[in-house]
Design an enzyme around this catalytic site. Structure first.
Site: not given
Length: 136
Positions: A48, A46
Site C-alpha cells: 500500500c 508494504c
C-alpha cells in the site's frame, strides 16, 4: 531492519521529487520545529506504500498551496527517526505507511494506514490537498 539495497528505490521514489530523508531523532525534531507547514511521510516496504501512499503524496504536490517542507522517514530502517516521528504524532497509534501535516510544529492532519490501504492514490492526494488548502 530491511537491507539498504532493498529499500533504496522505495526511498528514492520520494527523494527524487524533493522529500528530505530524516535518519535520526535530531533531524526529525529540527524538521518539525521549522516554522510553517511540514508534510511527514512514514514510508514503508508494504504494497500500500508503493501503490497508494507514495504516489498519493507525490500527486498531492500538484496543488496551488503546498507545505513549506516535505520530509520522510522509513519504517523498519530509520528506527530512531520513526520513533521520534511517532512521538510527535501522539495520540495516533503507530502505523506505516502514514502521513502527517504539521503547522509550526503542531500536528494538524493525519492519514493513518487504514486511510491509505485499499484507497487509490488520487483519493489520498485529494485528502492531502484539502489539508494543504486549509493549513498552508
Amino acid at each position: 531492519m530491511y537491507p539498504a539495497e532493498l529499500v533504496k528505490p522505495m526511498r528514492e521514489h520520494l527523494t527524487q521529487v524533493g522529500f528530505k530523508e530524516l535518519n535520526n531523532a535530531e533531524a526529525v525534531d529540527a524538521a518539525l520545529a521549522k516554522p510553517g507547514t511540514t508534510l511527514m511521510v512514514v514510508n514503508s516496504v508494504c504494497g500500500c506504500a508503493a501503490a497508494n501512499a507514495r504516489p498519493g503524496a507525490i500527486m498531492s504536490l500538484e496543488n496551488e498551496k503546498l507545505p513549506a517542507n516535505t520530509v520522510t522517514v522509513f519504517a523498519g530502517v530509520d528506527k530512531e527517526a520513526v520513533q521520534k516521528t511517532r512521538e510527535h504524532m501522539v495520540p495516533f497509534p503507530p502505523s506505516s505507511p502514514c502521513m502527517a501535516l504539521f503547522k509550526d510544529g503542531e500536528l494538524v492532519h493525519v492519514l493513518e494506514r487504514h486511510h491509505i490501504e485499499g484507497r487509490p492514490a488520487e483519493l489520498i492526494a485529494e485528502n492531502l490537498k484539502n489539508a494543504y488548502n486549509e493549513f498552508c
